[in-house]
Design an enzyme around this catalytic site. Structure first.
Site, short mmCIF file in Angstrom:
data_model
loop_
_atom_site.label_atom_id
_atom_site.label_comp_id
_atom_site.label_asym_id
_atom_site.label_seq_id
_atom_site.Cartn_x
_atom_site.Cartn_y
_atom_site.Cartn_z
CE LYS A 1 -43.11 -24.62 84.77
NZ LYS A 1 -43.73 -24.81 83.39
NE ARG B 1 -35.56 -21.04 76.96
CZ ARG B 1 -36.75 -21.28 77.25
NH1 ARG B 1 -37.25 -21.87 78.33
NH2 ARG B 1 -37.58 -20.99 76.21
N GLY C 1 -44.94 -28.89 78.14
CA GLY C 1 -45.05 -28.59 76.81
C GLY C 1 -43.42 -28.03 76.43
CB SER D 1 -44.46 -19.93 70.55
OG SER D 1 -43.86 -20.87 70.99
CG ASP E 1 -46.74 -19.24 81.37
OD1 ASP E 1 -47.66 -19.71 80.33
OD2 ASP E 1 -45.72 -19.68 81.21
CE LYS F 1 -49.25 -20.57 76.64
NZ LYS F 1 -47.92 -20.68 76.14
NE ARG G 1 -52.70 -22.31 82.08
CZ ARG G 1 -51.12 -22.08 82.10
NH1 ARG G 1 -50.55 -21.02 81.76
NH2 ARG G 1 -50.65 -23.19 82.74
NE ARG H 1 -47.90 -21.19 84.71
CZ ARG H 1 -46.77 -20.99 85.38
NH1 ARG H 1 -46.77 -20.66 86.64
NH2 ARG H 1 -45.61 -21.52 84.68
#
Ligand code: S3P
Length: 452
Positions: free
Chosen positions: A35, A40, A108, A182, A335, A362, A366, A409
């Site tokens: 992903k 990108r 996001g 990040s 993740d 997230k 989470r 997820r």
């Protein structure tokens, strides 16, 4: 196996599902494309001159929203019949003002990276998303982008979506010391820095995934990276490069591979091979942790794709033991904590996962969601500050209904847990799985999973 799109997995309507223990999982599968790399490739393709051809793009809702945003900003984005995506870019700083708000759905990453790219162009654009994305913090992106000359025209409370951003007419190169490790913040600043003269520098406290840096180089930009402190990095981009369209082959997503991989570890007698999994060390914290827990994960045929290392992973059901996961490893598996917590519940002994504050912002909170998912299925779990502590007993009672909270997820982790629990585990809404892993349900079923 090519990615399969399940007609039942659309964010349009809730679809509950339950997973129950059955036979061993067996087979050889390729999970869909990564992903992070897919977003990108579309964004850099749109900012390049000439054509970018992308093979193996992840065709999930999140990525398709980014493709749509690139079209709205003036790039030509097309899919050939053989599944290759072609992007004809507009050149650095060349985005056109979009007529409509850009809708990033649940993503996001798409939203924040495109904010960075727009911040370096003399246009205005409105950013929006679903109810989950509208709760997520954007100030962390806006602070550096405002220093570069962009301005917020309008935003919901706390600088959240929907948000209108005016890009900088003459973007300034900055040195930005990010308070959080990040990749989204880092990437937003670097993408804005493409249009600034001189060096744009991001300093991160711990190394986060470096796909933007690697891909910028592939498109012809100059990016220098050096160590900063014990775990951090300093990344400097020379602005105003001429990015040239290129070919990108997207490897399989390790964050998606995590689900069949953990399922194979906990369902007795399983043996599963996952093809072409990207194994960039800034993404493989989960695999390292599972190996420390005793997991049998064999790496076969290490090679390269999109400038990234990849390999096939052969996984066998394994007896797992609890471990301590250091906070410094969090960026490399940010993740994966939900599905690690599932593995920890099936392990013998206590697993302590430290430094999980970023999990609170997230697609859902989470940290709370992981604890709730385990608790409702009879697993002893505790949140202590930013740490999560799971008491592994080698088995999970199950029988719980897990709330998806608009978070793909959570749904996939809970279903994996159900495949080895004493009683079935249900999730209330599988629709969000399509944001990252279309075809998850049929792929798991092809391996032998009982999902209905
Ligand atoms: C991503 C970065 C991570 C990760 C997200 C994808 C990216 O977010 O959680 O799923 O592609 O850059 P942060 O950078 O906010 O940690």
């Amino acid at each position: 196996m090519p990615p399969v799109t399940s007609p039942s997995s659309s964010a349009a309507g809730a679809a509950s599902l339950a997973a129950r223990a059955g036979r061993a999982l067996k087979g050889h599968v390729r999970v869909p494309g990564d992903k992070s790399i897919s977003h990108r490739a579309l964004i850099l393709g749109a900012l390049a001159v000439g054509e970018t051809r992308i093979a193996g793009l992840l065709e999930s809702e999140d990525v398709l929203n980014t493709a749509q945003a690139m079209r709205a900003l003036g790039a030509r984005v097309e899919r050939d019949a053989d599944g290759t995506w072609r992007v004809a870019g507009v050149g650095v700083a060349g985005f056109a003002e979009p007529a409509e708000p850009l809708d990033f759905g649940n993503s996001g990453t798409g939203c924040r990276l495109v904010m960075g790219a727009v911040a370096g162009c003399p246009i205005s654009a409105t950013f929006d998303g679903d109810a989950s994305l509208r709760t997520r913090p954007m100030r962390r992106i806006l602070d550096p982008l405002e220093r570069m000359g962009a301005s917020v025209i309008a935003a919901a409370e706390g600088g959240r979506l929907p948000l209108a951003l005016a890009g900088a007419r003459e973007p300034l190169p900055i040195v930005y010391r990010s308070p959080v490790a990040s990749a989204q913040i880092k990437s937003a600043v670097l993408l804005a820095g493409l249009s600034a003269p001189g060096l744009t520098t991001v300093i991160e406290p711990e190394a986060s995934r470096d796909h933007t840096e690697l891909m910028l180089r592939q498109f012809g930009a100059e990016v220098l990276v050096s160590a900063e402190g014990a775990h951090g990095r300093r990344i400097s981009l020379t602005g105003q490069p001429e990015l040239a369209g290129t070919a990108v082959a997207v490897p399989a997503d390790p964050s998606s591979a995590a689900f069949p991989l953990v399922a194979a570890l906990i369902v007795p007698g399983s043996e599963v091979t996952l093809a072409d999994v990207m194994i960039n060390p800034l993404r493989t914290g989960l695999f390292a942790t599972l190996r420390e827990m005793g997991a049998e994960i064999e790496e076969i045929g290490r090679r390269d794709a999109a400038g990234e290392p990849m390999a096939d992973l052969r996984v066998r059901a394994s007896k797992l033991r609890g471990v301590e996961v250091p906070a410094a490893r969090a960026p490399a598996m940010i993740d994966e904590y939900l599905v690690l917590a599932v593995a920890a519940a099936f392990a013998e002994g206590t697993t302590v996962m430290r430094g999980l504050h970023e999990l609170r912002v997230k697609e859902s909170d989470r940290l709370t969601a992981t604890a709730d998912m385990l608790r409702v299925n009879g697993v002893a779990v505790e949140i202590s500050g930013d740490d999560l502590i799971v008491e592994g007993k080698g088995r999970v009672p199950g029988g719980g209904l897990v709330e998806t909270r608009m978070d793909h997820r959570i749904a996939m982790s809970a279903l994996v847990m159900g495949l080895a629990a004493d009683r079935p585990v249900a999730v209330d809404d599988t629709a969000f799985i399509a944001t990252s892993f279309p075809g998850f349900v049929p792929m798991m079923a092809a391996l032998g999973a009982d999902l209905a």
